[in-house]
Design a protein around this motif. Structure first.
Motif, PDB file in Angstrom:
ATOM      1  N   MET A 125      -9.966  14.150 -19.193  1.00 29.05           N
ATOM      2  CA  MET A 125     -10.352  13.102 -18.246  1.00 29.05           C
ATOM      3  C   MET A 125      -9.393  13.096 -17.063  1.00 29.05           C
ATOM      4  SD  MET A 125     -11.125   9.095 -19.218  1.00 29.05           S
ATOM      5  CE  MET A 125     -11.094   9.315 -20.976  1.00 29.05           C
ATOM      6  N   ARG A 126      -9.897  12.766 -15.875  1.00 29.14           N
ATOM      7  CA  ARG A 126      -9.015  12.606 -14.707  1.00 29.14           C
ATOM      8  C   ARG A 126      -8.724  11.120 -14.567  1.00 29.14           C
ATOM      9  NH1 ARG A 126      -9.242  17.013 -11.244  1.00 29.14           N
ATOM     10  NH2 ARG A 126      -8.997  15.852  -9.323  1.00 29.14           N
ATOM     11  N   VAL A 127      -7.489  10.749 -14.869  1.00 29.91           N
ATOM     12  CA  VAL A 127      -7.133   9.327 -14.905  1.00 29.91           C
ATOM     13  C   VAL A 127      -6.176   9.011 -13.766  1.00 29.91           C
ATOM     14  CG1 VAL A 127      -6.240   7.452 -16.322  1.00 29.91           C
ATOM     15  CG2 VAL A 127      -7.310   9.423 -17.430  1.00 29.91           C
ATOM     16  N   LEU A 128      -6.559   8.048 -12.927  1.00 33.01           N
ATOM     17  CA  LEU A 128      -5.688   7.593 -11.846  1.00 33.01           C
ATOM     18  C   LEU A 128      -4.920   6.360 -12.328  1.00 33.01           C
ATOM     19  CD1 LEU A 128      -6.423   7.451  -8.093  1.00 33.01           C
ATOM     20  CD2 LEU A 128      -5.521   5.400  -9.201  1.00 33.01           C
ATOM     21  N   VAL A 129      -3.595   6.413 -12.198  1.00 31.42           N
ATOM     22  CA  VAL A 129      -2.737   5.352 -12.725  1.00 31.42           C
ATOM     23  C   VAL A 129      -1.994   4.699 -11.562  1.00 31.42           C
ATOM     24  CG1 VAL A 129      -0.883   4.792 -14.334  1.00 31.42           C
ATOM     25  CG2 VAL A 129      -2.442   6.682 -14.868  1.00 31.42           C
ATOM     26  N   THR A 130      -2.294   3.424 -11.275  1.00 32.49           N
ATOM     27  CA  THR A 130      -1.531   2.716 -10.243  1.00 32.49           C
ATOM     28  C   THR A 130      -0.258   2.168 -10.896  1.00 32.49           C
ATOM     29  OG1 THR A 130      -2.333   0.436 -10.546  1.00 32.49           O
ATOM     30  CG2 THR A 130      -3.772   1.932  -9.279  1.00 32.49           C
ATOM     31  N   GLY A 131       0.846   2.225 -10.160  1.00 32.00           N
ATOM     32  CA  GLY A 131       2.107   1.780 -10.759  1.00 32.00           C
ATOM     33  C   GLY A 131       2.578   2.725 -11.861  1.00 32.00           C
ATOM     34  N   GLY A 132       2.230   3.983 -11.733  1.00 26.94           N
ATOM     35  CA  GLY A 132       2.511   4.948 -12.795  1.00 26.94           C
ATOM     36  C   GLY A 132       3.980   5.333 -12.922  1.00 26.94           C
ATOM     37  N   ALA A 133       4.807   4.946 -11.934  1.00 22.85           N
ATOM     38  CA  ALA A 133       6.244   5.259 -12.036  1.00 22.85           C
ATOM     39  C   ALA A 133       7.021   4.133 -12.715  1.00 22.85           C
ATOM     40  CB  ALA A 133       6.827   5.520 -10.643  1.00 22.85           C
ATOM     41  N   GLY A 134       6.372   3.004 -12.965  1.00 21.86           N
ATOM     42  CA  GLY A 134       7.061   1.851 -13.557  1.00 21.86           C
ATOM     43  C   GLY A 134       7.319   2.037 -15.046  1.00 21.86           C
ATOM     44  N   TYR A 135       7.807   0.988 -15.649  1.00 16.45           N
ATOM     45  CA  TYR A 135       8.225   1.066 -17.061  1.00 16.45           C
ATOM     46  C   TYR A 135       7.044   1.409 -17.980  1.00 16.45           C
ATOM     47  CZ  TYR A 135       9.863  -0.843 -21.579  1.00 16.45           C
ATOM     48  OH  TYR A 135      10.173  -1.042 -22.898  1.00 16.45           O
ATOM     49  N   ASP A 153       0.566   2.542  -1.121  1.00 17.93           N
ATOM     50  CA  ASP A 153       0.453   1.154  -1.564  1.00 17.93           C
ATOM     51  C   ASP A 153      -1.020   0.909  -1.914  1.00 17.93           C
ATOM     52  OD1 ASP A 153       0.203  -1.627  -1.737  1.00 17.93           O
ATOM     53  OD2 ASP A 153       1.772  -1.948  -0.245  1.00 17.93           O
ATOM     54  N   VAL A 154      -1.276   0.428  -3.115  1.00 13.43           N
ATOM     55  CA  VAL A 154      -2.664   0.219  -3.561  1.00 13.43           C
ATOM     56  C   VAL A 154      -3.403  -0.733  -2.615  1.00 13.43           C
ATOM     57  CG1 VAL A 154      -4.123  -0.533  -5.494  1.00 13.43           C
ATOM     58  CG2 VAL A 154      -1.961   0.616  -5.948  1.00 13.43           C
ATOM     59  N   ALA A 155      -2.655  -1.627  -1.981  1.00 10.56           N
ATOM     60  CA  ALA A 155      -3.280  -2.586  -1.058  1.00 10.56           C
ATOM     61  C   ALA A 155      -3.745  -1.922   0.242  1.00 10.56           C
ATOM     62  CB  ALA A 155      -2.304  -3.719  -0.739  1.00 10.56           C
ATOM     63  N   ASP A 156      -3.295  -0.713   0.505  1.00 12.67           N
ATOM     64  CA  ASP A 156      -3.699   0.018   1.717  1.00 12.67           C
ATOM     65  C   ASP A 156      -5.014   0.738   1.409  1.00 12.67           C
ATOM     66  OD1 ASP A 156      -4.075   1.805   3.797  1.00 12.67           O
ATOM     67  OD2 ASP A 156      -1.959   2.400   3.907  1.00 12.67           O
ATOM     68  N   PHE A 164      -1.711  -0.694 -13.268  1.00  8.49           N
ATOM     69  CA  PHE A 164      -0.453  -1.359 -13.619  1.00  8.49           C
ATOM     70  C   PHE A 164       0.214  -2.024 -12.410  1.00  8.49           C
ATOM     71  CE2 PHE A 164      -0.364   2.182 -16.799  1.00  8.49           C
ATOM     72  CZ  PHE A 164      -0.250   1.426 -17.946  1.00  8.49           C
ATOM     73  N   ALA A 165      -0.062  -1.505 -11.199  1.00  6.19           N
ATOM     74  CA  ALA A 165       0.721  -1.920 -10.030  1.00  6.19           C
ATOM     75  C   ALA A 165       0.650  -3.426  -9.845  1.00  6.19           C
ATOM     76  CB  ALA A 165       0.187  -1.212  -8.787  1.00  6.19           C
ATOM     77  N   GLY A 166       1.792  -4.042  -9.573  1.00  2.00           N
ATOM     78  CA  GLY A 166       1.794  -5.483  -9.322  1.00  2.00           C
ATOM     79  C   GLY A 166       3.184  -6.049  -9.466  1.00  2.00           C
ATOM     80  N   LEU A 167       3.350  -7.248  -8.913  1.00  2.00           N
ATOM     81  CA  LEU A 167       4.631  -7.952  -9.049  1.00  2.00           C
ATOM     82  C   LEU A 167       4.618  -8.687 -10.389  1.00  2.00           C
ATOM     83  CD1 LEU A 167       4.850  -9.437  -5.434  1.00  2.00           C
ATOM     84  CD2 LEU A 167       5.905  -7.339  -6.309  1.00  2.00           C
ATOM     85  N   LYS A 168       5.794  -8.801 -11.028  1.00  2.99           N
ATOM     86  CA  LYS A 168       5.773  -9.302 -12.416  1.00  2.99           C
ATOM     87  C   LYS A 168       6.932 -10.206 -12.805  1.00  2.99           C
ATOM     88  CE  LYS A 168       8.462  -5.578 -14.184  1.00  2.99           C
ATOM     89  NZ  LYS A 168       8.853  -4.781 -15.302  1.00  2.99           N
ATOM     90  N   ALA A 169       7.706 -10.684 -11.832  1.00  6.73           N
ATOM     91  CA  ALA A 169       8.849 -11.528 -12.206  1.00  6.73           C
ATOM     92  C   ALA A 169       8.448 -13.003 -12.150  1.00  6.73           C
ATOM     93  CB  ALA A 169      10.027 -11.255 -11.291  1.00  6.73           C
ATOM     94  N   VAL A 170       8.514 -13.656 -13.310  1.00  4.81           N
ATOM     95  CA  VAL A 170       8.026 -15.034 -13.437  1.00  4.81           C
ATOM     96  C   VAL A 170       8.750 -15.976 -12.467  1.00  4.81           C
ATOM     97  CG1 VAL A 170       7.918 -17.006 -15.009  1.00  4.81           C
ATOM     98  CG2 VAL A 170       7.305 -14.713 -15.836  1.00  4.81           C
TER      99      VAL A 170
END
Ligand code: UFG
Length: 340
Positions: A1-11, A58-61, A80-86
């Motif tokens: 499968m060809r899978v596109l991963v946003t935020g793929g460099a994150g944890y 940037d995914v928003a672009d 996955f891409a997104g801000l995540k600090a509560v």
């Protein structure tokens, strides 16, 4: 499968990219490195013996993202891409709503235009708010969250649900993570938060390695076995495998559905500190502080739905989570920073 991963460099992203590469998928990463390092992807390529293709976008672009889809023609997307600090989300709500919702709208528009309708979304157990008691079940009803970060997860779940109802050709998995910790067993990739960690496990790991002085235990007067907060910690590699199980499920099932990704087991703050003491062979200084605003006493998953429908179940226990996190932290005391 060809899978596109946003935020793929994150944890979580980097561990999932590795799992996909290891099972033979063609992986495309879209990341702007706002809160991650390209070194993680170099390490992933080293472990897997082959690399994901990287687009620093940037995914928003929307225009730039559209060009990536034209070039790569993915079959499915993991977002996955997104801000995540509560805490940051409480201080800067508009930024959280704009970035997390804006990037999701951009992604969905581009997916629609390119006829890609398979999506795995990174949600959170935070959507259960404080309206239910543990163990949380996916069908427990009303979703709410105590802070703007969590609200963006609630809102995006709603948007994706409406979208799948309007167009039944969409295949969408909403994965509600409990508390991901640990690292790949190689010790080459792991969690690398910017600044002082907000979350318990990276904080404890940084105290163990000598980067921080002592752990503050946020309250020891909860109605739990030892008085400290209890959470469902899940090994990040188990979590990554949960994404693959969801992708496989979506091949055969259209529509939208939520699944908890947790272990179903609760561990207290003091138990987690003790696990890191055993893993590192070092004492971890800690001191009880007042409760942190907004914290729940207990949160853990009912894992029945994921087991029954995805055929997935977390395999790794707390000792392995702490050992793997320690291998990463002790081998990379400053995270990816000094690796270049
Ligand atoms: N804790 C401490 N000291 C610390 C940090 C945390 O005692 O320095 C305690 C908390 O009070 C809590 C437990 O450790 O009892 C876990 O706290 P985390 O901050 O690691 O995790 P949370 O469960 O609060 O938050 C996580 C994710 C959020 C998500 C939330 C609900 O970080 O993104 O779960 O799903 F919204």
């Amino acid at each position: 499968m060809r899978v596109l991963v946003t935020g793929g460099a994150g944890y979580i992203g980097s561990h999932t990219v590795l799992t996909l590469l290891e099972r033979g998928d063609d992986v495309i990463v879209v990341d702007n490195f706002a809160n991650s390092s390209p070194v993680s992807l170099e390490r992933v390529a080293g472990i897997a013996g082959r690399a994901a293709r990287l687009h620093t976008v940037d995914v928003a672009d929307e225009d730039a993202l559209d060009a990536v889809f034209t070039e790569e023609k993915p079959d499915a997307v993991i977002h996955f891409a997104g801000l995540k600090a509560v805490g940051e989300s409480v201080a800067e709500p508009l930024r959280y709503y704009r970035e997390n919702l804006g990037s999701t709208f951009s992604l969905l528009s581009v997916m629609q235009r390119h006829d890609v309708r398979t999506l795995v979304f990174s949600s959170s157990a935070t959507v259960y708010g404080d309206h239910q008691n543990a163990p949380y079940r996916e069908d427990g009803g009303f979703l709410d969250a105590a802070n703007p970060y969590g609200q963006t997860k609630v809102m995006i779940e709603r948007i994706l649900t409406d979208l799948a109802q309007a167009d039944p050709t969409w295949r969408i998995a909403l994965l509600r993570y409990f508390n991901p910790i640990g690292a790949h067993r190689s010790g080459l990739i792991g969690e690398d938060p910017r600044g002082v960690p907000n979350n318990l496990a990276p904080y404890v790991a940084q105290v163990a390695v000598g980067r921080l002085a002592e752990v503050g235990v946020f309250g020891d007067d909860y109605a739990t076995a030892d008085g400290t907060g209890e959470r469902d910690y899940i090994h990040v590699v188990d979590l990554a495998e949960g994404h693959v199980a969801a992708l496989e499920h979506l091949r055969a099932h259209a529509g939208v559905r939520a699944w908890n990704l947790g272990t179903g087991r609760a561990t207290s703050v003091l138990e987690l500190i003790a696990a890191f003491e055993r893993a590192s062979g070092r004492p971890i200084p800690h001191r009880v502080l007042p409760r942190r605003d907004g914290d729940l006493a207990q949160a853990w998953a009912d894992t029945t739905r994921a087991e029954d429908e995805l055929g997935w179940r977390a395999q790794r226990g707390i000792a392995e989570m702490a050992e793997d996190a320690w291998r990463w932290q002790s081998g990379n005391p400053q995270g990816y920073e000094t690796a270049r």
